[in-house]
Design a protein around this motif. Structure first.
Motif, mmCIF file in Angstrom:
data_model
loop_
_atom_site.group_PDB
_atom_site.id
_atom_site.type_symbol
_atom_site.label_atom_id
_atom_site.label_comp_id
_atom_site.label_asym_id
_atom_site.label_seq_id
_atom_site.Cartn_x
_atom_site.Cartn_y
_atom_site.Cartn_z
ATOM 1 N N PRO A 221 57.280 53.161 28.432
ATOM 2 C CA PRO A 221 55.923 53.617 28.138
ATOM 3 C C PRO A 221 54.983 53.400 29.322
ATOM 4 O O PRO A 221 55.293 52.662 30.265
ATOM 5 N N VAL A 222 53.828 54.036 29.262
ATOM 6 C CA VAL A 222 52.725 53.695 30.157
ATOM 7 C C VAL A 222 52.088 52.405 29.635
ATOM 8 O O VAL A 222 51.936 52.227 28.427
ATOM 9 N N ILE A 223 51.765 51.494 30.541
ATOM 10 C CA ILE A 223 51.071 50.260 30.162
ATOM 11 C C ILE A 223 49.675 50.315 30.773
ATOM 12 O O ILE A 223 49.515 50.527 31.973
ATOM 13 N N ASN A 224 48.665 50.142 29.948
ATOM 14 C CA ASN A 224 47.289 50.328 30.392
ATOM 15 C C ASN A 224 46.399 49.203 29.850
ATOM 16 O O ASN A 224 46.228 49.075 28.643
ATOM 17 N N ILE A 225 45.892 48.398 30.753
ATOM 18 C CA ILE A 225 44.930 47.349 30.396
ATOM 19 C C ILE A 225 43.556 47.821 30.858
ATOM 20 O O ILE A 225 43.303 47.946 32.059
ATOM 21 N N GLN A 226 42.674 48.112 29.915
ATOM 22 C CA GLN A 226 41.379 48.680 30.249
ATOM 23 C C GLN A 226 40.334 47.581 30.472
ATOM 24 O O GLN A 226 40.435 46.483 29.928
ATOM 25 N N ALA A 227 39.333 47.937 31.255
ATOM 26 C CA ALA A 227 38.191 47.043 31.443
ATOM 27 C C ALA A 227 37.244 47.180 30.253
ATOM 28 O O ALA A 227 37.274 48.171 29.529
ATOM 29 N N ASP A 228 36.420 46.179 30.062
ATOM 30 C CA ASP A 228 35.422 46.203 28.998
ATOM 31 C C ASP A 228 34.041 46.094 29.644
ATOM 32 O O ASP A 228 33.632 45.023 30.100
ATOM 33 N N ALA A 229 33.334 47.235 29.680
ATOM 34 C CA ALA A 229 32.029 47.277 30.350
ATOM 35 C C ALA A 229 30.968 46.465 29.621
ATOM 36 O O ALA A 229 29.886 46.222 30.162
ATOM 37 N N ARG A 230 31.257 46.026 28.397
ATOM 38 C CA ARG A 230 30.270 45.245 27.645
ATOM 39 C C ARG A 230 30.204 43.801 28.119
ATOM 40 O O ARG A 230 29.241 43.085 27.822
ATOM 41 N N LEU A 231 31.210 43.351 28.844
ATOM 42 C CA LEU A 231 31.233 41.979 29.332
ATOM 43 C C LEU A 231 30.372 41.859 30.578
ATOM 44 O O LEU A 231 30.323 42.772 31.415
ATOM 45 N N ALA A 232 29.694 40.748 30.727
ATOM 46 C CA ALA A 232 28.784 40.536 31.852
ATOM 47 C C ALA A 232 29.526 40.026 33.084
ATOM 48 O O ALA A 232 29.062 39.109 33.780
ATOM 49 N N VAL A 233 30.689 40.606 33.337
ATOM 50 C CA VAL A 233 31.504 40.244 34.499
ATOM 51 C C VAL A 233 32.068 41.543 35.068
ATOM 52 O O VAL A 233 32.091 42.571 34.390
ATOM 53 N N PRO A 234 32.530 41.529 36.323
ATOM 54 C CA PRO A 234 33.147 42.734 36.870
ATOM 55 C C PRO A 234 34.313 43.198 35.995
ATOM 56 O O PRO A 234 35.048 42.381 35.432
ATOM 57 N N GLY A 235 34.466 44.502 35.891
ATOM 58 C CA GLY A 235 35.538 45.067 35.069
ATOM 59 C C GLY A 235 36.828 45.196 35.840
ATOM 60 O O GLY A 235 36.863 45.765 36.938
ATOM 61 N N THR A 236 37.908 44.647 35.313
ATOM 62 C CA THR A 236 39.218 44.759 35.944
ATOM 63 C C THR A 236 40.160 45.513 35.017
ATOM 64 O O THR A 236 40.086 45.377 33.800
ATOM 65 N N ALA A 237 41.039 46.318 35.608
ATOM 66 C CA ALA A 237 41.941 47.153 34.822
ATOM 67 C C ALA A 237 43.242 47.341 35.584
ATOM 68 O O ALA A 237 43.317 47.104 36.798
#
Length: 471
Positions: A221-237
């Motif tokens: 499968p494709v594995i995808n870890i998305q960022a969460d823009a609601r967090l007050a930290v830089p988004g990592t994905a």
């Protein structure tokens, strides 16, 4: 005595990448002369080429784009698959952690994506297009200016490697030179008013590396870890894409203040610090191939050519709308734009008054849909620059987040979001009554505590090569 039919329009395409070749496919039935000008040499096989640095990063071709390409060039999907690309069913063929939690994988197929290296995607399209009657490639030739007046573009001047220049006249010029397009400056030289621009930049940096897949990962499968823009930290994905040659293309990204680097010793460490360490855990079971490649040119930039009043000129793909690659919509939006160009040319003459302006509006529509998906997320990240979200944007974002959370246990919402994400439907479907009711009702089941892995996928983490094959 039979009369000689008038010559059909001449088309000049600046840029021999995916957007340019798809434009040629769209207009080949309506022109006897299509010249594609490309500043670099193009390989005859699915090999890396100069001028396409993004090929070293993960590319998802969503169903909306794949279907558009197939309609322009029937048989392309089969070419990709025979060369080792993967057709991944959605949502069950993706292990995905969204801002609302892990997606379940027990649903029927709603859409699909093509998972392949960018070199393979481009090669299959290019091979077919260059075999079309009347299509000619002028490689290692660089466009340097447009010809014409403030109301009509009539061609372009190209420069050869020896420094000599040649003027190429055309009834229609298409700019497909990508993010680095100089068309706004060239049009200004002709007296065309400045092209309006909208910019949103989350400061995303990409780091990518190929890996040899572990044994027994057929149908991975494709594995995808998305960022969460609601967090007050830089988004990592991060994303693992299974591509041809039993390899994985792995891309990690971070917004401004949380960027990955080219340091090979830190690549897996960066993956382990994301919202889930799953990608890092799988990389520990795979063999790295080659170096880490970094890209920083990821700004969302929309040039509103649909607002200009110039004939004989169309901008397509990244030349008009460049998107953050994080969401994988660039190729699909360009393909749908080329299909819209074909459909318009089938019902009106390329040289007719107003054709270019109508065509620019037509190709802008799918790009605008992809734009909203990208900037709706990017504008919300800390330290993002450019156009700021207004009240309507913030309310829409809250609604989308509610849908994403609900999608963890509601196939009605999963299907609608998947249709929109793959560009098979517009965002309007998310306002349908049954989707609104599902959002009000919210999740039907508790959130998953971890990824929904098959026995074979778990076995790879445990290092058991004799595990049953992945479904």
């Amino acid at each position: 005595m039979a009369t000689t039919p008038p010559p059909r329009p001449r088309v000049l395409i600046l840029g021999g990448g995916l957007s340019g070749t798809l434009a040629a496919a769209a207009l080949a039935p309506h022109s006897d002369s299509i010249d594609i000008v490309e500043r670099h040499a193009l390989p005859d096989t699915p090999q890396p080429r100069r001028g396409l640095p993004q090929a070293r990063h993960a590319h998802m071709l969503w169903a909306g784009g794949a279907d558009a390409i197939e309609s322009l060039l029937p048989g392309t999907i089969d070419m990709w698959l025979r060369a080792g690309a993967h057709r991944v069913p959605l949502p069950n063929g993706m292990i995905s952690l969204s801002p609302g939690g892990w997606y379940r994988r027990c649903w029927p197929e709603a859409q699909y994506l093509i998972s392949a290296g960018r070199d393979l995607v481009d090669w299959a399209v290019r091979t077919q297009v260059l075999a079309l009657p009347g299509v000619r490639l002028l490689a290692e030739a660089e466009p340097v200016r447009l010809l014409g007046t403030r109301t009509r573009v009539t061609g372009a001047t190209i420069r050869h490697p020896d420094g000599t220049e040649k003027c190429l006249e055309a009834d229609l010029v298409i700019d497909a030179t990508g993010r680095s397009s100089q068309a706004p400056a060239w049009l200004a030289e002709l007296g065309v008013p400045a092209v309006p621009e909208t910019v949103v930049d989350a400061g995303v940096t990409y780091a990518s590396r190929r890996y040899k897949a572990p044994a027994d990962t057929t149908g991975w499968p494709v594995i995808n870890i998305q960022a969460d823009a609601r967090l007050a930290v830089p988004g990592t994905a991060g994303t693992i894409l299974p591509i041809e040659g039993d390899t994985w293309m792995v891309s990690l990204s971070g917004t401004r203040g949380g960027e990955p680097t080219s340091d090979e010793t830190q690549f897996a460490a960066f993956a382990s610090q994301m919202r889930s360490p799953l990608i890092a855990e799988y990389l520990a079971r795979a063999e790295p191939l080659g170096q880490v490649t970094v890209a920083r040119n990821t700004t969302n930039r929309r040039r509103h050519y649909e607002r200009t009043r110039v004939e004989g000129f169309i901008a397509l793909g990244d030349s008009a709308t460049a998107l953050n690659p994080l969401y994988g919509h660039g190729m699909s939006a360009a393909a749908q734009g080329a299909r819209a160009l074909r459909d318009l040319a089938a019902n009106s003459t390329i040289t007719s008054k107003g054709f270019a302006r109508r065509a620019q509006r037509a190709v802008a529509r799918p790009a605008a849909a992809a734009w909203l998906l990208a900037v709706g997320q990017d504008a919300a990240f800390p330290h993002a620059t450019g156009k700021k979200p207004n009240l309507a944007d913030r309310l829409t974002s809250r609604y989308i987040n509610r849908l994403i959370t609900t999608a963890g246990s509601d196939f009605t919402v999963v299907e609608a979001l998947t249709d929109v994400m793959t560009l098979q439907a517009s965002g309007r479907v998310l306002a349908r009554p049954r989707i609104l009711l599902a959002a009000i009702r919210g999740p039907r089941l508790p959130a998953l505590s971890g990824p929904a892995l098959t026995a074979a996928e778990e076995a790879v983490l445990l290092g058991r090569p004799d595990a049953p094959p992945t479904l």
